[in-house]
Motif scaffolding. Structure first.
Motif, PDB file in Angstrom:
ATOM      1  N   ARG A  75       0.918  -1.394  -0.040  1.00 52.65           N
ATOM      2  CA  ARG A  75      -0.058   0.026  -0.199  1.00 52.65           C
ATOM      3  C   ARG A  75       0.914   1.186   0.016  1.00 52.65           C
ATOM      4  NH1 ARG A  75      -5.880   1.742   2.699  1.00 52.65           N
ATOM      5  NH2 ARG A  75      -5.436   3.636   1.853  1.00 52.65           N
ATOM      6  N   SER A  76       2.099   1.295   0.683  1.00 56.90           N
ATOM      7  CA  SER A  76       2.907   2.397   0.873  1.00 56.90           C
ATOM      8  C   SER A  76       3.418   2.928  -0.693  1.00 56.90           C
ATOM      9  CB  SER A  76       3.925   2.163   1.544  1.00 56.90           C
ATOM     10  OG  SER A  76       5.034   1.187   1.141  1.00 56.90           O
ATOM     11  N   VAL A  77       3.510   2.143  -1.776  1.00 58.56           N
ATOM     12  CA  VAL A  77       4.041   2.323  -2.841  1.00 58.56           C
ATOM     13  C   VAL A  77       2.986   2.734  -3.686  1.00 58.56           C
ATOM     14  CG1 VAL A  77       4.254  -0.058  -3.839  1.00 58.56           C
ATOM     15  CG2 VAL A  77       5.709   1.718  -4.745  1.00 58.56           C
ATOM     16  N   ALA A  78       1.692   2.141  -3.374  1.00 58.29           N
ATOM     17  CA  ALA A  78       0.609   2.432  -4.356  1.00 58.29           C
ATOM     18  C   ALA A  78       0.045   3.547  -3.908  1.00 58.29           C
ATOM     19  CB  ALA A  78      -0.422   1.323  -3.988  1.00 58.29           C
ATOM     20  N   ASP A  79       0.208   4.048  -2.588  1.00 58.51           N
ATOM     21  CA  ASP A  79      -0.247   5.311  -1.971  1.00 58.51           C
ATOM     22  C   ASP A  79       0.462   6.591  -2.891  1.00 58.51           C
ATOM     23  OD1 ASP A  79      -2.243   4.803  -0.250  1.00 58.51           O
ATOM     24  OD2 ASP A  79      -1.043   4.352   1.200  1.00 58.51           O
ATOM     25  N   HIS A  80       1.871   6.254  -3.157  1.00 51.63           N
ATOM     26  CA  HIS A  80       2.677   7.218  -3.598  1.00 51.63           C
ATOM     27  C   HIS A  80       2.191   7.436  -4.964  1.00 51.63           C
ATOM     28  CE1 HIS A  80       6.482   8.762  -5.499  1.00 51.63           C
ATOM     29  NE2 HIS A  80       6.641   7.915  -6.100  1.00 51.63           N
ATOM     30  N   VAL A  81       1.955   6.412  -5.614  1.00 49.35           N
ATOM     31  CA  VAL A  81       1.610   6.590  -7.001  1.00 49.35           C
ATOM     32  C   VAL A  81       0.329   7.046  -7.117  1.00 49.35           C
ATOM     33  CG1 VAL A  81       0.862   4.967  -9.273  1.00 49.35           C
ATOM     34  CG2 VAL A  81       2.920   4.382  -7.966  1.00 49.35           C
TER      35      VAL A  81
ATOM     36  N   ALA B 216       9.509   4.573 -21.358  1.00 43.50           N
ATOM     37  CA  ALA B 216       9.361   4.270 -19.871  1.00 43.50           C
ATOM     38  C   ALA B 216       9.413   5.899 -19.244  1.00 43.50           C
ATOM     39  CB  ALA B 216      10.717   3.812 -19.383  1.00 43.50           C
ATOM     40  N   ALA B 217       9.804   6.850 -20.019  1.00 41.74           N
ATOM     41  CA  ALA B 217       9.771   8.440 -19.459  1.00 41.74           C
ATOM     42  C   ALA B 217       8.197   8.644 -19.358  1.00 41.74           C
ATOM     43  CB  ALA B 217      10.291   9.178 -20.319  1.00 41.74           C
ATOM     44  N   THR B 218       7.203   8.122 -19.825  1.00 36.44           N
ATOM     45  CA  THR B 218       5.658   8.488 -19.929  1.00 36.44           C
ATOM     46  C   THR B 218       4.838   7.527 -18.936  1.00 36.44           C
ATOM     47  OG1 THR B 218       5.084   7.147 -21.866  1.00 36.44           O
ATOM     48  CG2 THR B 218       5.963   9.348 -22.095  1.00 36.44           C
ATOM     49  N   VAL B 219       5.605   6.345 -18.490  1.00 37.20           N
ATOM     50  CA  VAL B 219       4.878   5.348 -17.643  1.00 37.20           C
ATOM     51  C   VAL B 219       5.308   5.396 -16.464  1.00 37.20           C
ATOM     52  CG1 VAL B 219       3.806   3.082 -17.366  1.00 37.20           C
ATOM     53  CG2 VAL B 219       4.090   4.202 -19.638  1.00 37.20           C
ATOM     54  N   SER B 220       4.845   5.333 -15.145  1.00 33.41           N
ATOM     55  CA  SER B 220       5.385   5.013 -13.945  1.00 33.41           C
ATOM     56  C   SER B 220       5.286   3.825 -13.547  1.00 33.41           C
ATOM     57  CB  SER B 220       4.773   6.140 -12.722  1.00 33.41           C
ATOM     58  OG  SER B 220       4.901   7.283 -12.932  1.00 33.41           O
ATOM     59  N   VAL B 221       6.562   3.483 -13.079  1.00 42.78           N
ATOM     60  CA  VAL B 221       6.758   1.840 -12.901  1.00 42.78           C
ATOM     61  C   VAL B 221       7.161   1.604 -11.284  1.00 42.78           C
ATOM     62  CG1 VAL B 221       7.960  -0.556 -13.483  1.00 42.78           C
ATOM     63  CG2 VAL B 221       7.082   1.283 -15.527  1.00 42.78           C
ATOM     64  N   THR B 222       6.692   0.572 -10.645  1.00 44.34           N
ATOM     65  CA  THR B 222       7.226   0.232  -9.354  1.00 44.34           C
ATOM     66  C   THR B 222       7.591  -1.322  -9.081  1.00 44.34           C
ATOM     67  OG1 THR B 222       5.075  -0.097  -8.203  1.00 44.34           O
ATOM     68  CG2 THR B 222       5.912   2.186  -8.435  1.00 44.34           C
ATOM     69  N   GLY B 223       8.276  -1.367  -8.160  1.00 48.49           N
ATOM     70  CA  GLY B 223       8.551  -2.884  -7.881  1.00 48.49           C
ATOM     71  C   GLY B 223       8.645  -3.224  -6.425  1.00 48.49           C
TER      72      GLY B 223
ATOM     73  N   THR C 154      11.446   2.991  -8.401  1.00 49.02           N
ATOM     74  CA  THR C 154      10.788   2.889  -7.180  1.00 49.02           C
ATOM     75  C   THR C 154      10.333   1.772  -6.708  1.00 49.02           C
ATOM     76  OG1 THR C 154      10.238   5.336  -7.715  1.00 49.02           O
ATOM     77  CG2 THR C 154       8.705   4.189  -6.078  1.00 49.02           C
ATOM     78  N   THR C 155      10.517   1.457  -5.304  1.00 50.08           N
ATOM     79  CA  THR C 155      10.465   0.045  -4.781  1.00 50.08           C
ATOM     80  C   THR C 155      10.216   0.335  -3.462  1.00 50.08           C
ATOM     81  OG1 THR C 155      11.064  -2.083  -4.788  1.00 50.08           O
ATOM     82  CG2 THR C 155      12.737  -0.422  -4.662  1.00 50.08           C
ATOM     83  N   VAL C 156       9.853  -0.991  -2.924  1.00 42.51           N
ATOM     84  CA  VAL C 156       9.571  -1.203  -1.525  1.00 42.51           C
ATOM     85  C   VAL C 156      10.974  -1.958  -0.985  1.00 42.51           C
ATOM     86  CG1 VAL C 156       8.517  -2.484   0.475  1.00 42.51           C
ATOM     87  CG2 VAL C 156       7.101  -1.385  -1.339  1.00 42.51           C
ATOM     88  N   ARG C 157      11.681  -1.714   0.001  1.00 44.16           N
ATOM     89  CA  ARG C 157      13.063  -2.321   0.408  1.00 44.16           C
ATOM     90  C   ARG C 157      12.420  -3.230   1.569  1.00 44.16           C
ATOM     91  NH1 ARG C 157      17.244   1.781   1.926  1.00 44.16           N
ATOM     92  NH2 ARG C 157      17.529   1.745  -0.734  1.00 44.16           N
TER      93      ARG C 157
ATOM     94  N   LEU D 259       9.332  -7.878  10.125  1.00 40.74           N
ATOM     95  CA  LEU D 259      10.495  -6.984   9.702  1.00 40.74           C
ATOM     96  C   LEU D 259       9.974  -5.769   9.285  1.00 40.74           C
ATOM     97  CD1 LEU D 259      12.724  -9.941   8.239  1.00 40.74           C
ATOM     98  CD2 LEU D 259      12.794  -8.993  10.473  1.00 40.74           C
ATOM     99  N   PRO D 260      10.726  -4.847   9.445  1.00 47.40           N
ATOM    100  CA  PRO D 260      10.416  -3.269   8.678  1.00 47.40           C
ATOM    101  C   PRO D 260      10.640  -3.386   7.026  1.00 47.40           C
ATOM    102  CG  PRO D 260      12.619  -3.128   9.799  1.00 47.40           C
ATOM    103  CD  PRO D 260      12.079  -4.579  10.081  1.00 47.40           C
ATOM    104  N   THR D 261       9.877  -2.379   6.448  1.00 45.27           N
ATOM    105  CA  THR D 261      10.139  -2.187   5.075  1.00 45.27           C
ATOM    106  C   THR D 261      10.295  -0.622   4.997  1.00 45.27           C
ATOM    107  OG1 THR D 261       7.545  -2.158   4.790  1.00 45.27           O
ATOM    108  CG2 THR D 261       8.629  -4.173   4.534  1.00 45.27           C
ATOM    109  N   GLU D 262      10.705  -0.369   3.907  1.00 41.25           N
ATOM    110  CA  GLU D 262      10.908   1.053   3.393  1.00 41.25           C
ATOM    111  C   GLU D 262      10.557   1.296   2.045  1.00 41.25           C
ATOM    112  OE1 GLU D 262      14.500   4.249   3.345  1.00 41.25           O
ATOM    113  OE2 GLU D 262      15.113   2.427   3.958  1.00 41.25           O
ATOM    114  N   LEU D 263       9.822   2.386   1.782  1.00 39.15           N
ATOM    115  CA  LEU D 263       9.375   2.868   0.334  1.00 39.15           C
ATOM    116  C   LEU D 263      10.756   3.575   0.035  1.00 39.15           C
ATOM    117  CD1 LEU D 263       7.446   3.824  -1.978  1.00 39.15           C
ATOM    118  CD2 LEU D 263       6.590   5.454  -0.855  1.00 39.15           C
ATOM    119  N   VAL D 264      11.102   3.386  -1.113  1.00 40.75           N
ATOM    120  CA  VAL D 264      12.368   3.804  -1.869  1.00 40.75           C
ATOM    121  C   VAL D 264      11.962   4.480  -3.116  1.00 40.75           C
ATOM    122  CG1 VAL D 264      14.942   3.670  -2.683  1.00 40.75           C
ATOM    123  CG2 VAL D 264      13.677   2.265  -0.623  1.00 40.75           C
ATOM    124  N   VAL D 265      11.706   5.918  -3.154  1.00 36.68           N
ATOM    125  CA  VAL D 265      11.332   6.506  -4.405  1.00 36.68           C
ATOM    126  C   VAL D 265      12.542   6.973  -5.176  1.00 36.68           C
ATOM    127  CG1 VAL D 265      10.041   8.790  -5.251  1.00 36.68           C
ATOM    128  CG2 VAL D 265       9.295   7.489  -2.883  1.00 36.68           C
ATOM    129  N   ARG D 266      12.223   6.453  -6.428  1.00 30.84           N
ATOM    130  CA  ARG D 266      13.433   7.069  -7.474  1.00 30.84           C
ATOM    131  C   ARG D 266      12.824   7.526  -8.774  1.00 30.84           C
ATOM    132  NH1 ARG D 266      15.710   1.530  -5.748  1.00 30.84           N
ATOM    133  NH2 ARG D 266      17.327   1.652  -4.426  1.00 30.84           N
TER     134      ARG D 266
END
Length: 351
Positions: free
Chosen positions: A171-177, A284-291, A304-307, A335-342
């Motif tokens: 959800r953290s990465v989807a909230d960002h998007v 890729a410059a016109t579509v946002s992609v996350t992992g 941009t991903t979840v660590r 365990l903790p996770t972290e949103l990494v925005v790139r």
């Protein structure tokens, strides 16, 4: 005290010889499928867990190894970047405790998969990645072997696990998007349904996904988008046949070139997301992609991903198996996770 059922008890109840019962476990190719099923059903009814494969060990009944169970080909353990890091953590912890790892990939054939779990000569299991792990856990309980899972479950009870809150992390990465204005969104995952072809897939609800990790991540994506008015049925669901860059690229090929393509694509792993970037090329410059995971190649690609801590996950899972704490609550570890925005995510392009 009631004595435990023996191999002879099973043979007598099934009306066969001891050697036939033994073959049902160790040499299933020697029996017809119907006969083997009858013998194993009889054994389960009697409560007989099967021959103890560790009894033949030269180390006084101790196998000196723990099994790592996953639903994929053996090569996956050496090629998938997250699996490699997880196993490195697990191996280090095992070595420090004087034991070793036995990798146990599960065949797609259910009978062969069950035999692999029943016959593995190990002292316990780490269930790393299993599509529908309930049957495997039932087999492990029947064998009386300790185990640790890496996919927290609602029905875990006292079963030990180490993992992450998959739904909250996704959800953290989807909230960002969503905050970037994206509403036309595609979700990409591996083997959403067994045997499903690559590309778009219709699914009535996210609860129909059998794999607990995939289900949690897709649910997290859906939660964030539902909060901004995008229903599950409005999302494009894409299936990849395995967790590889090639499979990710194949899964999105028709979607990104069709009419009204998505402005954002959320993948359930970095490897799949990297495949999407491969397929997009200059677009890729016109579509946002996350992992998801933050493998080594993610940073180089600006993904941009979840660590999540892969090696720590493997280490703790192994320690939890080999040296479980006495308190049941201490055997449930998130365990903790972290949103990494790139740079792979950006606001919706203006039309």
């Amino acid at each position: 005290m009631t004595s435990k059922p023996t191999l002879q008890d099973v043979a007598t109840a099934a009306g066969v010889s001891r050697s036939t019962v033994s073959n049902a476990y160790s040499r299933p190719d020697q029996l017809s499928a119907a006969l083997r099923t009858r013998i194993l059903d009889t054994a389960r009814q009697l409560g007989y867990p099967g021959p103890n494969p560790t009894a033949r060990s030269l180390r006084r009944g101790v196998a000196g190894a723990i099994g790592v169970l996953f639903t994929s080909q053996l090569s996956y353990a050496f090629t998938d970047p997250f699996a490699v890091r997880f196993l490195a953590g697990a191996a280090g912890a095992a070595e420090r405790r004087g034991t070793s790892l036995l990798l146990v990939p599960l065949p797609t054939d259910t009978t062969q998969a069950r035999a692999a779990v029943e016959n593995a000569a190990v002292d316990g299991f780490c269930v790393y990645c299993a599509a529908d792990e309930s049957w495997a856990l039932d087999v492990l309980r029947a064998r009386g072997l300790p185990f640790v899972t890496t996919a927290p479950r609602d029905d875990a009870g006292a079963d030990p696990y180490v993992g992450i809150d998959e739904r909250a992390a996704a959800r953290s990465v989807a909230d960002h998007v969503a905050a970037l204005g994206h509403r036309r969104v595609a979700l990409l995952a591996e083997s959403i349904l067994p045997g499903a072809p690559p590309g778009p897939l219709r699914l009535a609800e996210v609860g129909d996904v059998p794999h607990p990790t995939t289900r949690g991540r897709l649910a997290g994506f859906a939660d964030a988008l539902a909060a901004v008015g995008v229903a599950w049925t409005d999302l494009t669901l894409l299936n990849a046949t395995d967790n590889s860059r090639a499979a990710g690229a194949t899964a999105v090929a028709g979607t990104i070139t069709g009419d009204d393509p998505p402005t954002a694509l959320l993948a359930c792993s970095d490897v799949l997301a990297l495949g999407v970037l491969d397929a997009l090329g200059e677009r890729a410059a016109t579509v946002s992609v996350t992992g998801f995971d933050d493998v080594d190649d993610a940073a180089a690609a600006g993904l941009t991903t979840v660590r999540q801590p892969a090696e720590e996950k493997g280490r703790i899972a192994t320690e939890l198996l080999l040296d479980p704490p006495p308190e049941p609550a201490a055997r449930h570890i998130l365990l903790p996770t972290e949103l990494v925005v790139r740079t792979s995510t950006r606001p919706v392009p203006r039309s």
